[in-house]
Design a protein around this motif. Structure first.
Motif, short mmCIF file in Angstrom:
data_model
loop_
_atom_site.label_atom_id
_atom_site.label_comp_id
_atom_site.label_asym_id
_atom_site.label_seq_id
_atom_site.Cartn_x
_atom_site.Cartn_y
_atom_site.Cartn_z
N ALA A 183 45.42 22.39 -3.91
CA ALA A 183 46.07 21.16 -4.04
C ALA A 183 45.44 19.97 -3.55
O ALA A 183 45.37 18.60 -3.79
N SER A 194 49.90 18.01 -5.30
CA SER A 194 49.92 18.24 -6.84
C SER A 194 50.39 16.90 -7.27
O SER A 194 49.47 16.61 -8.24
N TRP A 234 42.23 18.64 -5.21
CA TRP A 234 42.74 18.10 -6.32
C TRP A 234 43.22 16.73 -6.12
O TRP A 234 42.84 15.83 -6.94
N THR A 237 51.82 21.16 -0.59
CA THR A 237 51.13 21.69 -2.15
C THR A 237 51.99 20.69 -3.16
O THR A 237 51.05 20.39 -3.95
#
Lengths: 256, 617
Positions: B155, B305, B158, B301
């Motif tokens: 995450a 995200s 990302w 997380t």
């Protein structure tokens, strides 16, 4: 009459590809010479070689009676030549007036002459209200106009124009055509490439046609046309009339 | 998303890359293959190294130490990521969407391909295996709870990549206006450089060092007092040693207490920063898991995200707006408004105003002066030049500050060497710009090739256009040094001709680099396009040669100091006179060599033109 441009067996290869193949150009002084050819025929490559932007692979070039392959003679020739190259030659971060001043200084013109000529050219080409704009902010047509102004500024004896009418509006196109016609009428020479055959037909006194790197025709406009329109004659010489479009059934049938 | 379109875009990207490699030549392909192998080896090493450290070294450390380790890794990753971002500031999509907008294809596929392509970089190749290796190692070393590190790290990547992509897209949209583009590029670059130099600035200020200095000063005072008491016979000699030992023990205790306090303070600050700044959620999650609390990890997380998804969605929206012209559409103005009338009349220039490009320079040929002023005007406007020219100032302040802060005891006689080093560094940092003079002209270089100007004058004018910048930077260095580490007046005066010497020597090398190793530069950036190996190697070699090249400029000071040290000549401002002689000799040599370099330029100008006007795909 003496020659403004003369080439003997002028060639340019790119690896195995012959872009220009042993052409013998003869352009007399005081003529408006249209250099025609299909896409990729070698027109721009020839202009690049004649103006010193590209080294030839072989052959000789005489511009205004001097050998442009010789570095010293090339500089002397360039003092009397104006050019609009294919991809222009502008500095992104200068204004039009600054660029013309720079060009004028390169040709060692007096400051007052540069100013006067710059003002006249910018006004004529409709760029006089763009004093604060940098050339990077110009449209393609405006860039073409500025390049033309820069080419004319030193009042050269010979002009090389590679596609000068591309991207230029109809009004400016007319202004440029009149300007060039007057320029040739006083005895200067123009070497022009363009795809607009109507312009060539109206302006040019002589025409050369290059196809796949070879000069296939070179004569006065009347001799070239042989009673036909320039377009018909060009298609004849360039092989366009022989090419019969293959039938594509799905394009000719009912739309799906 | 249409899978066929996605496959077509993937194939297209791959095909373009293969064609680029083929065009680069066999040498380029071999070097790129070697680089790829090195990177693969590096990535494998990072994976194994990360796993080993996690499994064996960090298995038993405290949660706080583990947090610090992850903080270090995250800081290293962000630093490296930021450098990569700087070299490619504006997003250059591998597949330009305007080539697909007229086709009935899924823009999301192209967008996704572009986003995934943006991930392929050295930083990702090295840090992804390392961080995943470390996480896996921690699972084996500390237990199954550490498995939660894997989604947290995923995450994290990302979120960082999505935010970066959004940021680059936003910059691209802002740069629709060419003038604004210049300001943005300059501003963002300077901000990045300053941010990256923040640790150096912190090191100069050293706020933590003040307490240590206080403790050391206290000890020094006590020891001095003790020595004075001994000399004044207020204490007996046999009392001196125990009292001295007591002072040292007290200092050690003070230091230990101070260190402990600092550690506690540091932990508080780091935890606070980790909580406030999103990248810190990763170390905080590791700390939580090591302490048996999975909540920070799960929250981290989730947070990453959401940030990633939100940023990518925004990036997609920005891209669509950019390509559908909403950024450049502007507002609709009613016809015949006063604004229109104003623009038509107020733009008329004053024909009598003398412009900078019209100025002349005494003793300099007209054409060279023309090139110099046009070049200078361009440099003051070009964003890439601004970016490169601001570097000497920033590095001068940072490195100069560090040096002056740490080395205040240089004897006055040796301070000209410091000035010389500073000036050399200024030239060094300008080399990228001067050493590729024609690369930044791009299509404008055609004007030189087509023009009737002797090539010697072009080189002279080009060199002169950089002189105001070089001279200003060198003068800033000299003033800075004179303020903090004053030199003798004759030495200071001797440094002034030295500025001309180092600049001309630099120009001679830069001219050769510009002639033999030109690089095409993308408009508005400092990034070379269509890079070939040989020119880059030549530039690197030239950088290494610079200190040797500048040696003649420092010889006068070496001679003066040597004679002074030997006692043969003292109190005579020898270096000043010698510096003037060296400068005159350099000017003479420069003018002679310039003719030769002009001929070189003329013989290679068509090849230079081919390079500098080539465009990257």
């Amino acid at each position: 009459m003496s020659l403004a441009i003369e080439t003997r067996q002028l060639s340019r290869y790119f690896n195995d590809f012959r872009a220009v193949n042993e052409i013998n150009l003869s352009v007399e002084r005081g003529t408006f010479y249209g250099f025609l050819g299909p896409n990729g025929a070698g027109k721009s490559t020839t202009i690049k070689m004649l103006t010193g932007l590209l080294a030839p692979s072989g052959g000789e070039m005489l511009v205004l009676g001097k050998n442009v392959s010789d570095p010293k003679e090339a500089l002397e020739v360039k003092r009397h030549v104006g050019v609009i190259p294919e991809n222009l030659s502008l500095f992104d971060n200068l204004t039009a007036r600054e660029f013309l001043t720079f060009v004028g200084r390169m040709y060692l013109l007096p400051r007052d002459t540069v100013r006067t000529r710059s003002n006249e050219l910018l006004e004529l080409l409709g760029l006089d209200n763009e004093d604060k704009k940098l050339t990077l902010e110009y449209s393609h047509g405006m860039k073409k106009k500025l390049a033309l102004a820069a080419a004319l500024l030193p009042n050269p004896d010979l002009l090389f124009l590679d596609e000068p009418f591309e991207g230029v509006d109809a009004v400016t196109s007319r202004v440029i055509r009149d300007l060039l016609a007057g320029y040739v009428a006083r005895g200067s020479t123009v070497f022009l490439t363009t795809h607009i055959l109507e312009i060539v037909e109206k302006l040019c006194t002589h025409v050369g046609i290059i196809v796949r790197g070879c000069l296939v025709e070179q004569a006065s406009m009347e001799s070239i046309r042989q009673g036909l329109s320039l377009e018909d004659r060009f298609l004849q010489v360039a092989g366009g009339d022989e090419a019969v479009a293959p039938k594509i059934s799905w394009l000719e049938g009912a739309a799906s | 998303m249409n899978i066929e379109h996605f496959r077509a875009f993937t194939w297209l990207r791959w095909r373009i890359r293969i064609n680029q490699l083929k065009r680069g030549g066999i040498g380029n392909t071999i070097v790129l293959a070697m680089l790829a192998v090195s990177l693969a080896a590096g990535a494998t090493g990072a994976l194994i190294g990360g796993f080993s450290v996690g499994c064996f070294v960090l298995a038993d450390v405290s949660p706080t130490i583990l947090m610090y380790v992850w903080d270090g890794i995250v800081a290293g990753f962000l630093f490296s990521w930021m450098i990569g971002l700087m070299t490619d500031l504006q997003r250059t999509d591998s597949l330009s969407l305007d080539k697909f907008l007229h086709l009935p294809v899924s823009l999301r596929s192209a967008f996704l391909i572009n986003y995934l392509s943006s991930l392929a970089g050295m930083t990702m190749i090295l840090f992804v295996p390392m961080m995943f290796g470390l996480s896996l190692g921690l699972v084996f070393g500390r237990g199954a709870i550490m498995l939660l590190m894997l989604p947290l790290v995923t995450a994290f990547f990302w979120a960082v990549t999505a935010v970066t992509y959004q940021f680059q897209g936003w910059l691209a949209s802002m740069m629709g206006n060419p003038r604004r583009r210049r300001t943005i590029i300059g501003g963002v670059t300077i901000s990045f450089v300053l941010l990256a130099q923040a640790p150096n600035l912190l090191n100069i200020l050293r706020p933590w060092g003040r307490s240590e200095t206080k403790i050391a000063n206290e000890r020094l005072e006590k020891v001095t007092k003790l020595s004075e008491d001994l000399q004044a016979k207020l204490i007996k000699p046999e009392e001196y040693a125990p009292k001295y030992q007591q002072i040292m023990d007290d200092e050690k205790a003070n230091r230990d207490a101070h260190d402990k306090q600092m550690d506690q303070q540091l932990e508080v600050y780091v935890r606070l920063l980790n909580m406030v700044l999103p990248p810190g959620w990763l170390p905080l999650g590791a700390d939580g898991l090591a302490g048996g609390n999975p909540l920070p990890t799960l929250l981290g997380t989730l947070g990453f995200s959401l940030i990633g998804a939100g940023s990518l969605w925004r990036a997609y929206r920005t891209t669509l707006r950019l390509y559908t012209g909403q950024f450049t559409a502007g507002s609709v103005t009613a016809p015949n408004t006063p604004a229109v009338v104003k623009s038509a009349t107020s733009a008329k220039p004053d024909p009598n105003r003398v412009r900078l490009v019209e100025y002349e320079i005494s003793w300099i040929p007209e054409q060279a002066a023309g090139v110099a002023f046009a070049g200078f005007r361009s440099l003051t406007r070009a964003p890439e030049a601004k970016m490169l020219l601001v570097m000497p100032i920033i590095f001068g302040v940072i490195f100069g500050g560090i040096f002056i802060a740490n080395a205040p005891s240089i004897p006055p006689a040796y301070r000209p060497f410091l000035a010389f080093a500073g000036m050399a560094m200024m030239m060094f940092s300008m080399q990228q710009l001067i050493g590729n003079q024609f690369g930044y002209d791009r299509a404008g270089f055609r004007a030189f090739v087509m023009g009737p100007v002797p090539r010697r004058e072009i080189l002279m004018g080009k060199n002169l256009s950089f002189f105001p910048f070089a001279a200003t930077f060198c003068l800033i260095v000299l003033i800075g040094i004179q303020c903090f580490l004053p030199m003798r007046v004759d030495h200071l005066l001797g440094c002034l001709p030295q500025v001309i010497t180092v600049f001309l020597l630099m120009c001679l090398l830069a001219n050769l680099l510009s002639i033999f190793a030109p690089l095409a530069i993308a408009a508005g950036s400092t990034k070379a396009t269509n890079v070939r190996l040989l020119p880059v190697l030549i530039h690197m070699m030239a950088m290494m040669c610079l200190p040797v090249l500048f040696l003649p400029a420092i010889i006068p000071f070496i001679i003066e100091i040597t004679l002074s040290e030997l006692g043969w000549l003292t109190g005579v401002p020898l270096a000043l006179g010698l510096n003037v002689i060296v400068t005159l000799a350099t000017v003479w040599g420069y003018r002679r060599l310039l003719t030769w370099q002009g001929d070189l330029l003329q013989s290679r100008e068509q090849r230079i033109l081919e390079v500098v006007t080539s465009k990257g795909e």
